[in-house]
Write an enzyme that holds these catalytic residues in place. Sequence first.
Site, PDB file in Angstrom:
ATOM      1  N   SER A  11     117.162 102.510  42.339  1.00 31.81           N
ATOM      2  CA  SER A  11     115.880 102.196  41.692  1.00 31.81           C
ATOM      3  C   SER A  11     115.109 103.497  41.469  1.00 31.81           C
ATOM      4  O   SER A  11     115.429 104.514  42.074  1.00 31.81           O
ATOM      5  CB  SER A  11     115.015 101.304  42.587  1.00 31.81           C
ATOM      6  OG  SER A  11     115.668 100.105  42.910  1.00 31.81           O
ATOM      7  N   GLY A  12     114.094 103.455  40.599  1.00 32.64           N
ATOM      8  CA  GLY A  12     113.235 104.617  40.406  1.00 32.64           C
ATOM      9  C   GLY A  12     112.857 104.864  38.960  1.00 32.64           C
ATOM     10  O   GLY A  12     112.365 105.942  38.617  1.00 32.64           O
TER      11      GLY A  12
ATOM     12  N   ASP B  41     109.820  98.634  28.404  1.00 30.49           N
ATOM     13  CA  ASP B  41     110.302  98.410  29.771  1.00 30.49           C
ATOM     14  C   ASP B  41     111.176  97.173  29.857  1.00 30.49           C
ATOM     15  O   ASP B  41     111.150  96.438  30.835  1.00 30.49           O
ATOM     16  CB  ASP B  41     109.100  98.293  30.746  1.00 30.49           C
ATOM     17  CG  ASP B  41     109.521  98.321  32.211  1.00 30.49           C
ATOM     18  OD1 ASP B  41     108.926  97.569  33.019  1.00 30.49           O
ATOM     19  OD2 ASP B  41     110.462  99.064  32.544  1.00 30.49           O
TER      20      ASP B  41
END
Lengths: 118, 569
Positions: free
Chosen positions: B196-197, B307
């Site tokens: 993740s990130g 996103d």
Amino acid sequence: MVFACIAVTGCAQTPSTPSPAPTVVAPAANDGAAQLIGQGRSRYTLMCARCHGLNLVSNGLGSDLRAFPADAKERFVQSVNKGIRAMPAWESSLKPGELDAMWAYIGSVNGWAVELKQ
Amino acid sequence: MWRQRQLGSKRGVWALVLGSLFAASACVAQTMNDLRQDAQTAGDITTYGMGWSQQRHATGGQITPQNVKDLVPTWNLSLDNSANASSQPLLIGDTMYITTHSHTIALDPLTGRQKWKTALEIPSDINAYLCCGIHTRGLAALDGVLYRTSIDAHVMAMNATDGKVLWRSKAADYKGGYSLTHAPLIAGGVLITGISGGEYGARGFLTGWDLKTGQEKWKRFTTALPGEKGGDTWNPGIAINGGATTWLTGTYDPELDLVYWGTGNGSPWNPATRGGDSLYINSVLAIRPSSGEIVWHFQFSPGDPFDYDGTNELVLADLPMSGGTAKVLMQANRNGFFYVINRTNGKFISAQPFAKKINWATGIDQNTGRPIDTPMTAGLRKTEVGADFIEAWPSAFGGKNWMPMSFDPSRNLVFMNTVNVGMKVKYVKQERPGGPNWWLGLELGGFVGPDDGNRGALMAWDPIRNRKVWEATTKSPHWSGVLSTKGGVVFSGSQTGALMAFDASDGKVLWRFQTGSGISGLPIAWERNGVQYITVTSGSGTVYAALGGDPDVTNVAAGGSLWTFALKR
């Protein structure tokens, strides 16, 4: 852009009793104040909203900043810089002036004016 | 390596016989065959997603629309924290296992009593490096060993008997904005994890680990650098921090020996800063588990501004289509379209809108699978700096978020929790800040509710005709997984704490039970001694509740626990 607390349903159920509100002074209608608030909102959104809620609309994950007392800026600075409970210490990530900007933004949402340093 | 144990070979038959003998005894270590058969066996749950295809469908039929009104709780176990409990338990032999962000717990599934509990050490400043809350989604298991990730981007193996840590490996440095929340995948004899990130300017990757030692066998980055295949789909200097993180567990087809793993948003979100399609953001990658080689890819949202992570579960199914059987993967994408893709070769089959309001694309080209931009979207690709806020639907939450759907192979129906919310954003030029700071390249103005006030719906979807069958709307979207059962009942939980049973044929709510906190967990169904049980975590602190501005989820108490239900006897 001042978000009146009464427009948000959740405000009626803020968990703690806010200290008596200071005399509300309309934010100075000058570019300096608006710019500071805008900078504060931007920084808050990228750094704080994930726990404290977008536009300060908290769901309890982080503490409800709509209930933060207007006369406790020192506590605000201390908590954000050094961390408190689950909130990490942010001071190494903050640039000069950003804390003041976020304080001004919180004041603009909560309806209290913030004295700008000249 | 594991290919030698194919069913049908003499060795495979012996493995099956021995496996069955061991299964009969009280204390059992699950075999690779148990993992392969997980979707068919009602008595255990050995994988995240209740099977390598992640169909989340229970083959037990005891609970039906007629008797579900008699469902009652049998036990509750406190998870002793106030974090998000978005996890799925495993059930192996006589023990159930559940993870929290801070602990791994073993318990007796019939009594709810804890057997052991192992704590993790979590850095005190971890919250600075998480976009979306502190939680963990579950475990992998094989041969008496449990595998999990920890929020600070480590992967670990633990002895299932007593919880002792066998090995612990670092996937990435959390101070770079990296973290891990998903359940690992065991495929092709390798343990596979992602990362993740994507809001921190991370570069996504997948890692293959040795099951026994935790040594890294391979690492596959998911953004293409200059000179690499696809490297010309980025502006210079961006892909090295370009996102495409891999934060939800992939699926696996053992016959094709392909792992299907979704990649997330580009970093920053601003498409003009990144330039081009930005391979391989928002894609499905078909990976060879032994080497991490990308065999093929399909990109859902090239050059995405909104996103629209492509990380949602890639559910595998064999569908009766085009006069034969199509081996597909299906995804309800964040971008609002439901995709059906040929999983043998990555060929696009179909994509149709499931989100109620889509204003970023007029549709998906049914030949190429490529989205057709609206003028609003086309404009965002041209200039980094937006003149004003725009309103995009779906929002960054997507038409569906991480909460996984269920596929019922007996009805050929998908059941999924969808979201109906827009967002106001203004694109800005932002340098990558690094550290615990988000890098989006836009101002987030807020989220917009729909006119009818229903910010979500549980939807039944026909993936063959690619269209909606029914929907059960809800004021606040459900942020928990969906479970379907052979008996014709669909289970899911609300953000306000209700576990609900829906009729699979029409979406009517047949039963509900109010738990102590919001439900963001993944319900499972399992059987012992002829009784069918439903187990789910309660305990919410979702990113939707924190950011969405939804007034109906502002008064939900925190506090995690594990619930189990069965028909009253």
